[in-house]
Scaffold this motif. Sequence first.
Motif, PDB file in Angstrom:
ATOM      1  N   THR A 171       0.828  -1.216   0.000  1.00 25.01           N
ATOM      2  CA  THR A 171       0.000   0.000   0.000  1.00 25.01           C
ATOM      3  C   THR A 171       0.857   1.259   0.000  1.00 25.01           C
ATOM      4  OG1 THR A 171      -1.813  -1.114   1.132  1.00 25.01           O
ATOM      5  CG2 THR A 171      -1.733   1.271   1.322  1.00 25.01           C
ATOM      6  N   SER A 231       0.969   4.144  -2.861  1.00 25.62           N
ATOM      7  CA  SER A 231       0.661   5.534  -2.499  1.00 25.62           C
ATOM      8  C   SER A 231       1.829   6.456  -2.828  1.00 25.62           C
ATOM      9  CB  SER A 231       0.327   5.635  -1.012  1.00 25.62           C
ATOM     10  OG  SER A 231      -0.800   4.843  -0.701  1.00 25.62           O
ATOM     11  N   LEU A 264      -4.883   6.401  -8.861  1.00 30.53           N
ATOM     12  CA  LEU A 264      -4.829   6.986  -7.510  1.00 30.53           C
ATOM     13  C   LEU A 264      -4.326   8.429  -7.537  1.00 30.53           C
ATOM     14  CD1 LEU A 264      -5.411   6.049  -4.632  1.00 30.53           C
ATOM     15  CD2 LEU A 264      -3.040   5.306  -4.441  1.00 30.53           C
ATOM     16  N   SER A 278      -6.684   4.224  -1.472  1.00 31.13           N
ATOM     17  CA  SER A 278      -6.152   2.936  -1.926  1.00 31.13           C
ATOM     18  C   SER A 278      -7.148   1.808  -1.685  1.00 31.13           C
ATOM     19  CB  SER A 278      -4.836   2.634  -1.196  1.00 31.13           C
ATOM     20  OG  SER A 278      -5.072   2.457   0.198  1.00 31.13           O
ATOM     21  N   THR A 336      -8.933   1.677  -5.059  1.00 37.55           N
ATOM     22  CA  THR A 336      -7.990   1.349  -6.143  1.00 37.55           C
ATOM     23  C   THR A 336      -7.466  -0.076  -6.012  1.00 37.55           C
ATOM     24  OG1 THR A 336      -7.341   3.678  -6.160  1.00 37.55           O
ATOM     25  CG2 THR A 336      -5.914   2.130  -7.308  1.00 37.55           C
ATOM     26  N   GLU A 337      -7.102  -0.480  -4.799  1.00 37.93           N
ATOM     27  CA  GLU A 337      -6.576  -1.830  -4.611  1.00 37.93           C
ATOM     28  C   GLU A 337      -7.637  -2.885  -4.909  1.00 37.93           C
ATOM     29  OE1 GLU A 337      -4.936  -2.154  -0.726  1.00 37.93           O
ATOM     30  OE2 GLU A 337      -3.324  -0.731  -1.105  1.00 37.93           O
TER      31      GLU A 337
END
Length: 305
Positions: A97, A101, A179, A245, A248-249
Amino acid sequence: MGRYLVRRLAHAGLVVIGVTLVAFFLTRMTGDPVRLLAPLDATEEEVELLRTQLGFNRPLYVQFLEYMRGVLVLDFGESLRHGEPAMRLVLERMPATLQLSLAALLLALAVAIPIGVVSATRRGGLLDGLGTLLALLGQSMPVYWLGILLIIVFGVQLRWLPAGGRAGWTSYILPAVTLAAYTCASIMRLLRSSLLNVLSQDFIRTARAKGLEERRVIYRHALRNALLPVVTVVGLQMGSLLSGSVITETIFAWPGVGRFVVQAIFNRDFYVVQAAVFLFALIIVAINLVTDLVYALLDPQIRYS
């Protein structure tokens, strides 16, 4: 400076405790985890036995006090699904993560700063119009829509980039772009307006009157002052990147904390959600504190008391 740091650390501690408290009670409002853990053919007696074994039969305030006692010694309980320490499961996924980011933040800065400078120095021109259009698109497109669009175009139709997963540097491109879009647009617009304001100041006119090169006036004198509000936004946006995230993840099947937390929420794995929220709160509070301290480095006129 020392008193300021102590006061800010005390405030940060209160914020983290408050977030922990809210996370605890919100997770309890999502439903009964025992019903999901028990087999479909389990009898009521077996369900109640499982509830007693997991400690969910006790009053809520007793569960909370026990949880807070564990937090003080960094014990966030065991995952109801995996049977392993919740914080360890979260920490194992945190590097993925943070890498995503950080990649999104660097991408946003690399795109936003040059475009913001060009837009401000060529106000009203074609490049300014294109920059404004990009900022408008970046702030108006929902993250999930942009992610799905990129997957369809570059992952499925053109097959240029991986549509999901985390394998190699190319797998970072699509989720990082997704992101970074909103953050990039925010920094771009803020830098443009801040730079326009600085370029109208007297010291800039004085620098030009002395015959300094325009490039030196912009990048050495104007940009440094214009970056002050941008530093604040970058610090705040880092929190948005971490929280963003989660979506997005999930879209890109990225093996990070965000996707893991979404699965934990659906599974009502309370301890994993609480551990992740605590860690995110700690990181965001630390970033905000560092952002305030960087202010003093960029502007020596700022003094903390």
